[in-house]
Design an enzyme around this catalytic site. Sequence first.
Site, mmCIF file in Angstrom:
data_model
loop_
_atom_site.group_PDB
_atom_site.id
_atom_site.type_symbol
_atom_site.label_atom_id
_atom_site.label_comp_id
_atom_site.label_asym_id
_atom_site.label_seq_id
_atom_site.Cartn_x
_atom_site.Cartn_y
_atom_site.Cartn_z
ATOM 1 N N ARG A 293 0.823 -1.287 0.057
ATOM 2 C CA ARG A 293 -0.009 0.103 0.086
ATOM 3 C C ARG A 293 0.767 1.334 0.132
ATOM 4 O O ARG A 293 0.642 2.150 -0.818
ATOM 5 C CB ARG A 293 -0.759 -0.010 1.108
ATOM 6 N N ASN B 110 -6.282 -2.878 1.839
ATOM 7 C CA ASN B 110 -6.147 -4.118 2.222
ATOM 8 C C ASN B 110 -7.507 -4.574 2.127
ATOM 9 O O ASN B 110 -8.419 -3.778 2.809
ATOM 10 C CB ASN B 110 -5.482 -4.467 3.492
#
Length: 94
Positions: free
Chosen positions: A22, A40
Amino acid sequence: MSDRKRAVQARIYGKVQGVGYRIWAQGEATRFGLLGWVRNERDGSVTAWLTGADAAIAAMIERLRQGPPGAAVSRIDLEELETSITPEDFRIIA
């Protein structure tokens, strides 16, 4: 390069959690001048919502296929989205 605006949602599968995916994706998206978010998912995948110039989106999708060191992307599912909503930045959603 095309300046046409485009928005896509990318669902990235494989070893993409626990490897800094990320934060890496946020840096890459910012480098390409894209707006949106990354998060996520409970199933171990990562979802990214990207909006920006068509050429930048295409380049980012290729980067998402590679991922950061330690990642192993097995597949990416793409969905074209409406471009009417434009976020102000690119952020990580918890």
